[in-house]
Design an enzyme around this catalytic site. Structure first.
Site, PDB file in Angstrom:
ATOM      1  N   ASN A  12       0.752  -1.153  -0.022  1.00  0.00           N
ATOM      2  CA  ASN A  12       0.055  -0.097  -0.109  1.00  0.00           C
ATOM      3  C   ASN A  12       0.412   1.069   0.181  1.00  0.00           C
ATOM      4  OD1 ASN A  12      -2.472   1.832   0.612  1.00  0.00           O
ATOM      5  ND2 ASN A  12      -2.548   1.298   2.479  1.00  0.00           N
ATOM      6  N   TRP A  13       0.939   2.061  -1.408  1.00  0.00           N
ATOM      7  CA  TRP A  13       2.018   2.931  -1.556  1.00  0.00           C
ATOM      8  C   TRP A  13       1.784   4.137  -1.019  1.00  0.00           C
ATOM      9  CZ3 TRP A  13       4.344   2.698  -7.053  1.00  0.00           C
ATOM     10  CH2 TRP A  13       4.898   1.865  -7.049  1.00  0.00           C
ATOM     11  N   LYS A  14       0.102   4.166  -0.601  1.00  0.00           N
ATOM     12  CA  LYS A  14      -0.092   4.936   0.412  1.00  0.00           C
ATOM     13  C   LYS A  14      -0.022   6.896  -0.641  1.00  0.00           C
ATOM     14  CE  LYS A  14      -0.119   3.308   4.812  1.00  0.00           C
ATOM     15  NZ  LYS A  14       0.207   3.392   5.733  1.00  0.00           N
ATOM     16  N   HIS A 100      -9.618   1.053   4.853  1.00  0.00           N
ATOM     17  CA  HIS A 100      -8.503   0.571   5.730  1.00  0.00           C
ATOM     18  C   HIS A 100      -8.704   1.975   6.525  1.00  0.00           C
ATOM     19  CE1 HIS A 100      -4.113   2.393   6.427  1.00  0.00           C
ATOM     20  NE2 HIS A 100      -3.398   1.029   5.926  1.00  0.00           N
ATOM     21  N   GLU A 102      -6.614   4.473   8.489  1.00  0.00           N
ATOM     22  CA  GLU A 102      -5.907   5.903   7.486  1.00  0.00           C
ATOM     23  C   GLU A 102      -7.696   6.273   7.213  1.00  0.00           C
ATOM     24  OE1 GLU A 102      -1.436   4.856   7.163  1.00  0.00           O
ATOM     25  OE2 GLU A 102      -3.251   5.335   5.614  1.00  0.00           O
ATOM     26  N   GLU A 170      -4.976  -4.551  10.140  1.00  0.00           N
ATOM     27  CA  GLU A 170      -4.234  -3.886  10.795  1.00  0.00           C
ATOM     28  C   GLU A 170      -4.238  -3.226  12.033  1.00  0.00           C
ATOM     29  OE1 GLU A 170      -1.535  -2.367   7.034  1.00  0.00           O
ATOM     30  OE2 GLU A 170      -4.090  -1.359   6.823  1.00  0.00           O
ATOM     31  N   GLY A 176       2.918   2.694  10.356  1.00  0.00           N
ATOM     32  CA  GLY A 176       3.680   2.916  10.678  1.00  0.00           C
ATOM     33  C   GLY A 176       4.368   3.223  12.083  1.00  0.00           C
ATOM     34  N   SER A 214       4.038  -2.214  10.513  1.00  0.00           N
ATOM     35  CA  SER A 214       5.109  -2.032  10.350  1.00  0.00           C
ATOM     36  C   SER A 214       5.845  -3.239  10.297  1.00  0.00           C
ATOM     37  CB  SER A 214       5.508  -1.982  12.028  1.00  0.00           C
ATOM     38  OG  SER A 214       5.182  -0.878  11.977  1.00  0.00           O
ATOM     39  N   GLY A 235       2.864  -1.604   4.389  1.00  0.00           N
ATOM     40  CA  GLY A 235       2.350   0.069   3.979  1.00  0.00           C
ATOM     41  C   GLY A 235       4.190   0.786   3.927  1.00  0.00           C
ATOM     42  N   GLY A 236       5.074   1.302   4.842  1.00  0.00           N
ATOM     43  CA  GLY A 236       6.319   1.957   4.420  1.00  0.00           C
ATOM     44  C   GLY A 236       7.042   1.108   4.082  1.00  0.00           C
TER      45      GLY A 236
END
Length: 251
Positions: A12-14, A100, A102, A170, A176, A214, A235-236
């Site tokens: 997931n590049w966000k 998600h 977010e 998640e 993150g 994470s 994610g990151g």
């Protein structure tokens, strides 16, 4: 007992990546997947909407799948700034992330909205990845499993099968932050999710359940080895081809 569910590693590049960055990252992932020659796992990248078409073209023929990060429940209409599942499909996507944390937090998405988006994904020929997860306050109050059950029952549409829907767990507090639940905690959450799915569908044992929060190359093998974990929503770490490929290798 050998794993029967095909692992899925999704990135997931966000809200990250301009065209040059996105194409370089997509090429790096595609080259790594082609070189590895994996035939026993799925690797998926979900770039921002502005890059879906370009990334889909960049990874064509590599085996890398492409998805969207969100979609609207409607196929078209007066919804300025939104993107329909049909538009994602038209760009080459085969999956879409819905619900998600977010989106739930920043945009007020409810379980009902998430369910409608999952149904929209089906309408467009996409597989939705339905996200669920508890906040730190909910975990500390001992409500993790009840929160997951409520979100599942509200977000997973009737008619869901192992082929047309994926669930991603998640923990909101782990996204993150560098913090992750213990492996037994991850296994317990996933076992509960599969149990709840058993009351919603006859295919609970076949559903792919992803862990997110994470995930990185250094902890992927341990997390992916936890009971009932069939992959990861990353994610990151998905923004670095080498790191993302290390996670995919761990699957």
């Amino acid at each position: 007992m050998a794993r029967t569910r095909r692992p899925l590693i999704a990135g997931n590049w966000k809200m990250n990546g301009l065209r040059a960055d996105g194409l370089a990252l997509a090429k790096g992932v595609a080259d790594g997947v082609k070189q590895a020659g994996w035939s026993d796992r799925d690797v998926l990248v979900c770039p921002p909407a502005t890059l879906v078409l370009a990334v889909a073209e960049a990874v064509k023929g590599s085996g890398v799948l492409v998805g969207g990060e969100n979609c609207h429940a409607k196929a078209n209409g007066a919804h300025t700034g939104e993107i329909a599942a049909e538009m994602l499909h038209d760009c080459g996507a085969t999956y879409v992330i819905v619900g998600h944390s977010e989106r739930r937090a920043d945009c007020g998405e409810t379980d009902a909205i998430v369910r409608a988006k999952a149904e929209a994904a089906w309408r467009a020929g996409l597989v939705p990845i339905v996200c669920i997860g508890e906040t730190l306050a909910e975990r500390e109050a001992g409500k993790t499993l009840s929160v997951l059950e409520t979100q599942l029952k509200g977000s997973v549409p009737a008619g869901s099968t192992a082929a047309n829907l994926v669930v991603a767990y998640e923990p909101v507090w782990a996204i993150g932050t560098g913090k992750t639940p213990t492996t037994p905690e991850v296994a317990a959450a996933h076992a509960h999710i599969r149990k709840v799915l058993g009351g919603l569908t006859g295919e609970a044992a076949q559903f792919r359940l992803l862990y997110g929060g994470s995930v990185k190359g250094s902890n992927a093998a341990e997390l992916l080895a936890a009971g009932d974990v069939d992959g990861a929503l990353v994610g990151g770490a998905s923004l670095k081809a080498d790191e993302f490929l290390a996670i995919a290798k761990a699957a």
